[in-house]
Design a protein around this motif. Structure first.
Motif, PDB file in Angstrom:
ATOM      1  N   HIS A  94       0.859  -1.180   0.000  1.00 13.13           N
ATOM      2  CA  HIS A  94       0.000   0.000   0.000  1.00 13.13           C
ATOM      3  C   HIS A  94       0.901   1.237   0.000  1.00 13.13           C
ATOM      4  O   HIS A  94       1.980   1.224   0.588  1.00 13.13           O
ATOM      5  CB  HIS A  94      -0.850   0.035   1.274  1.00 13.13           C
ATOM      6  CG  HIS A  94      -2.302  -0.234   1.020  1.00 13.13           C
ATOM      7  ND1 HIS A  94      -3.093   0.617   0.287  1.00 13.13           N
ATOM      8  CD2 HIS A  94      -3.097  -1.244   1.414  1.00 13.13           C
ATOM      9  CE1 HIS A  94      -4.332   0.137   0.251  1.00 13.13           C
ATOM     10  NE2 HIS A  94      -4.365  -0.982   0.918  1.00 13.13           N
ATOM     11  N   ARG A  96      -0.796   4.654   0.585  1.00 13.85           N
ATOM     12  CA  ARG A  96      -2.055   5.400   0.612  1.00 13.85           C
ATOM     13  C   ARG A  96      -1.805   6.900   0.498  1.00 13.85           C
ATOM     14  O   ARG A  96      -0.804   7.433   0.959  1.00 13.85           O
ATOM     15  CB  ARG A  96      -2.796   5.110   1.938  1.00 13.85           C
ATOM     16  CG  ARG A  96      -3.199   3.644   2.129  1.00 13.85           C
ATOM     17  CD  ARG A  96      -3.998   3.450   3.418  1.00 13.85           C
ATOM     18  NE  ARG A  96      -4.265   2.028   3.657  1.00 13.85           N
ATOM     19  CZ  ARG A  96      -3.422   1.206   4.299  1.00 13.85           C
ATOM     20  NH1 ARG A  96      -2.252   1.650   4.709  1.00 13.85           N
ATOM     21  NH2 ARG A  96      -3.731  -0.063   4.498  1.00 13.85           N
ATOM     22  N   SER A 142      -8.737  -8.411  -4.119  1.00 12.06           N
ATOM     23  CA  SER A 142      -9.149  -7.686  -2.911  1.00 12.06           C
ATOM     24  C   SER A 142     -10.608  -7.269  -3.041  1.00 12.06           C
ATOM     25  O   SER A 142     -11.140  -7.192  -4.156  1.00 12.06           O
ATOM     26  CB  SER A 142      -8.276  -6.440  -2.762  1.00 12.06           C
ATOM     27  OG  SER A 142      -8.865  -5.514  -1.865  1.00 12.06           O
ATOM     28  N   MET A 144     -11.142  -4.513  -2.882  1.00 15.42           N
ATOM     29  CA  MET A 144     -10.897  -3.298  -3.669  1.00 15.42           C
ATOM     30  C   MET A 144     -10.679  -3.568  -5.147  1.00 15.42           C
ATOM     31  O   MET A 144     -10.384  -2.663  -5.910  1.00 15.42           O
ATOM     32  CB  MET A 144      -9.704  -2.532  -3.068  1.00 15.42           C
ATOM     33  CG  MET A 144     -10.030  -2.034  -1.688  1.00 15.42           C
ATOM     34  SD  MET A 144      -8.940  -0.721  -1.147  1.00 15.42           S
ATOM     35  CE  MET A 144     -10.134   0.279  -0.287  1.00 15.42           C
ATOM     36  N   ARG A 149     -12.261   3.272  -1.699  1.00 16.40           N
ATOM     37  CA  ARG A 149     -12.503   4.245  -0.647  1.00 16.40           C
ATOM     38  C   ARG A 149     -11.417   5.305  -0.805  1.00 16.40           C
ATOM     39  O   ARG A 149     -10.382   5.046  -1.458  1.00 16.40           O
ATOM     40  CB  ARG A 149     -12.473   3.615   0.748  1.00 16.40           C
ATOM     41  CG  ARG A 149     -11.096   3.267   1.250  1.00 16.40           C
ATOM     42  CD  ARG A 149     -11.133   2.712   2.687  1.00 16.40           C
ATOM     43  NE  ARG A 149      -9.771   2.490   3.169  1.00 16.40           N
ATOM     44  CZ  ARG A 149      -9.049   3.424   3.777  1.00 16.40           C
ATOM     45  NH1 ARG A 149      -9.562   4.625   3.999  1.00 16.40           N
ATOM     46  NH2 ARG A 149      -7.802   3.159   4.170  1.00 16.40           N
ATOM     47  N   THR A 152      -7.019   5.275  -1.591  1.00 17.80           N
ATOM     48  CA  THR A 152      -6.459   3.981  -2.032  1.00 17.80           C
ATOM     49  C   THR A 152      -6.581   3.824  -3.543  1.00 17.80           C
ATOM     50  O   THR A 152      -6.694   2.711  -4.062  1.00 17.80           O
ATOM     51  CB  THR A 152      -7.213   2.803  -1.345  1.00 17.80           C
ATOM     52  OG1 THR A 152      -8.593   2.852  -1.770  1.00 17.80           O
ATOM     53  CG2 THR A 152      -7.138   2.890   0.154  1.00 17.80           C
ATOM     54  N   TYR A 155      -4.006   1.450  -5.206  1.00 18.38           N
ATOM     55  CA  TYR A 155      -4.221   0.052  -4.781  1.00 18.38           C
ATOM     56  C   TYR A 155      -5.476  -0.517  -5.466  1.00 18.38           C
ATOM     57  O   TYR A 155      -5.446  -1.615  -6.031  1.00 18.38           O
ATOM     58  CB  TYR A 155      -4.382   0.023  -3.261  1.00 18.38           C
ATOM     59  CG  TYR A 155      -4.471  -1.341  -2.633  1.00 18.38           C
ATOM     60  CD1 TYR A 155      -5.686  -2.013  -2.547  1.00 18.38           C
ATOM     61  CD2 TYR A 155      -3.341  -1.964  -2.098  1.00 18.38           C
ATOM     62  CE1 TYR A 155      -5.778  -3.269  -1.952  1.00 18.38           C
ATOM     63  CE2 TYR A 155      -3.433  -3.212  -1.496  1.00 18.38           C
ATOM     64  CZ  TYR A 155      -4.651  -3.845  -1.426  1.00 18.38           C
ATOM     65  OH  TYR A 155      -4.740  -5.096  -0.829  1.00 18.38           O
ATOM     66  N   TYR A 187     -11.504  -6.980   4.758  1.00 13.95           N
ATOM     67  CA  TYR A 187     -10.644  -6.376   5.771  1.00 13.95           C
ATOM     68  C   TYR A 187     -10.131  -7.460   6.719  1.00 13.95           C
ATOM     69  O   TYR A 187     -10.846  -7.961   7.567  1.00 13.95           O
ATOM     70  CB  TYR A 187     -11.400  -5.251   6.486  1.00 13.95           C
ATOM     71  CG  TYR A 187     -11.409  -4.033   5.620  1.00 13.95           C
ATOM     72  CD1 TYR A 187     -12.415  -3.819   4.671  1.00 13.95           C
ATOM     73  CD2 TYR A 187     -10.339  -3.147   5.648  1.00 13.95           C
ATOM     74  CE1 TYR A 187     -12.370  -2.729   3.806  1.00 13.95           C
ATOM     75  CE2 TYR A 187     -10.286  -2.056   4.799  1.00 13.95           C
ATOM     76  CZ  TYR A 187     -11.300  -1.854   3.871  1.00 13.95           C
ATOM     77  OH  TYR A 187     -11.237  -0.784   3.011  1.00 13.95           O
ATOM     78  N   PHE A 202     -12.095   3.972  12.493  1.00 17.26           N
ATOM     79  CA  PHE A 202     -12.077   3.057  11.349  1.00 17.26           C
ATOM     80  C   PHE A 202     -12.461   1.645  11.807  1.00 17.26           C
ATOM     81  O   PHE A 202     -13.250   0.950  11.177  1.00 17.26           O
ATOM     82  CB  PHE A 202     -10.697   3.043  10.679  1.00 17.26           C
ATOM     83  CG  PHE A 202     -10.702   2.433   9.308  1.00 17.26           C
ATOM     84  CD1 PHE A 202     -10.669   1.049   9.142  1.00 17.26           C
ATOM     85  CD2 PHE A 202     -10.750   3.224   8.173  1.00 17.26           C
ATOM     86  CE1 PHE A 202     -10.680   0.466   7.878  1.00 17.26           C
ATOM     87  CE2 PHE A 202     -10.755   2.657   6.902  1.00 17.26           C
ATOM     88  CZ  PHE A 202     -10.725   1.278   6.757  1.00 17.26           C
TER      89      PHE A 202
HETATM   90  C1  GCO Z   1      -7.573  -0.040   3.062  1.00 14.87           C
HETATM   91  C2  GCO Z   1      -7.207  -1.471   3.323  1.00 14.87           C
HETATM   92  C3  GCO Z   1      -7.677  -2.374   2.184  1.00 14.87           C
HETATM   93  C4  GCO Z   1      -7.322  -3.815   2.555  1.00 14.87           C
HETATM   94  C5  GCO Z   1      -7.957  -4.812   1.668  1.00 14.87           C
HETATM   95  C6  GCO Z   1      -9.444  -4.706   1.671  1.00 14.87           C
HETATM   96  O1  GCO Z   1      -6.666   0.814   3.055  1.00 14.87           O
HETATM   97  O2  GCO Z   1      -8.779   0.193   2.876  1.00 14.87           O
HETATM   98  O3  GCO Z   1      -5.805  -1.607   3.486  1.00 14.87           O
HETATM   99  O4  GCO Z   1      -7.033  -1.991   0.970  1.00 14.87           O
HETATM  100  O5  GCO Z   1      -5.922  -3.961   2.505  1.00 14.87           O
HETATM  101  O6  GCO Z   1      -7.437  -4.705   0.385  1.00 14.87           O
HETATM  102  O7  GCO Z   1      -9.912  -5.737   0.838  1.00 14.87           O
END
Ligand code: GCO
Ligand code: CA
Length: 251
Positions: A94, A96, A142, A144, A149, A152, A155, A187, A202
């Motif tokens: 990640h 972010r 994922s 994702m 959200r 991210t 990612y 998650y 969170f």
């Molecule tokens: C985030 C989390 C997600 C998890 C996962 C969810 O920042 O929201 O790290 O990216 O890692 O991928 O499925």
């Protein structure tokens, strides 16, 4: 008594990014189902420590340190890896941040590590699977791959791409009896999500938003991975098996 359709005895598995977290848990699960497992990561010392932790559980694994984002390293590694029957493309990071200020380096690092690496390693092991007319590839996607959200974007784009790469691999390799599918964790409590779980707001949001009312554990992913890697899934191709406590099923 016929062998269990979930048994992986006699199969050699490579799990990328398996020094810790989900990768290490998936390696443990495949080994416990009978596979000969090769751990992978960039850092030989961390890899050795991971192997030691499994050995302490009487689980024997091999290790092969190479950088899955480095084309030459992947080509060189595949020459000495031997036949791989099960490939788990798990490596993921990640970086972010808001898109409007995201450094190109953070974008490229995530796309390279989470998506391109799956292409490079699968391209290296697929020819052997095709020749032997048997193989399993499990791309660790994922939640994702489908849902985003804020902060991210890199990612989610990479994991969305990995979902479609899974289907593209299916389109080309299913005819050779190579089943390519994806595992999509929701998650799950790991080093990657620890900073999120430590945030009380969170943490409360995840527990409220997830029908199961809890974070997943890496052990929650084990059965799905063994299933997709096993003969029980020989007619399953191009599917995304989401393990998220129901989060993606509800609003
Ligand atoms: C985030 C989390 C997600 C998890 C996962 C969810 O920042 O929201 O790290 O990216 O890692 O991928 O499925
Ligand atoms: Ca979905």
């Amino acid at each position: 008594m016929p062998a269990s359709p979930f048994a992986l005895t006699g199969r050699r598995a490579l799990v990328t990014g398996s020094s810790q977290g989900i990768g290490l848990a998936l390696a443990r699960a495949l080994a416990q189902a009978g596979a000969t497992v090769v751990l992978n990561g960039r850092d030989p010392a961390r890899l050795a420590a991971a192997a030691e932790s499994l050995r302490a559980e009487s689980i024997e694994v091999h290790t092969h340190a190479f950088d899955v984002t480095d084309e030459a390293a992947v080509v060189a590694a595949s020459a000495s890896l031997g036949a791989i029957d099960i490939l788990v493309n798990n490596t993921g990071i990640h970086r972010r941040g808001p898109l409007e200020t995201m450094p190109l380096a953070d974008w490229e690092a995530v796309l390279k590590t989470n998506l391109t690496s799956a292409f490079l390693v699968a391209r290296a092991v697929a020819p052997g699977m095709i020749t032997r007319r048997t193989g399993k590839i499990i791309n660790v996607c994922s939640l994702m791959s489908d849902l985003a959200r804020p902060t991210t974007g890199n990612y989610a784009a990479a994991k969305g791409g990995l979902k479609m790469l899974t289907r593209a691999m299916c389109a080309e390799w299913a005819q050779h009896n190579v089943q390519v599918n994806a595992l999509a964790p929701g998650y799950i409590l790991t080093e990657l999500t620890q900073p999120l779980a430590a945030d009380a707001k969170f943490d409360a949001w995840i527990k409220a938003r997830t029908p199961a009312g809890r974070w997943g554990s890496v052990a929650d992913l084990a059965g799905a991975a063994v299933f997709l890697a096993s003969p029980a899934a020989d007619f399953i191709n191009g599917q995304i098996l989401t393990v998220d406590g129901g989060l993606s099923a509800v609003i």
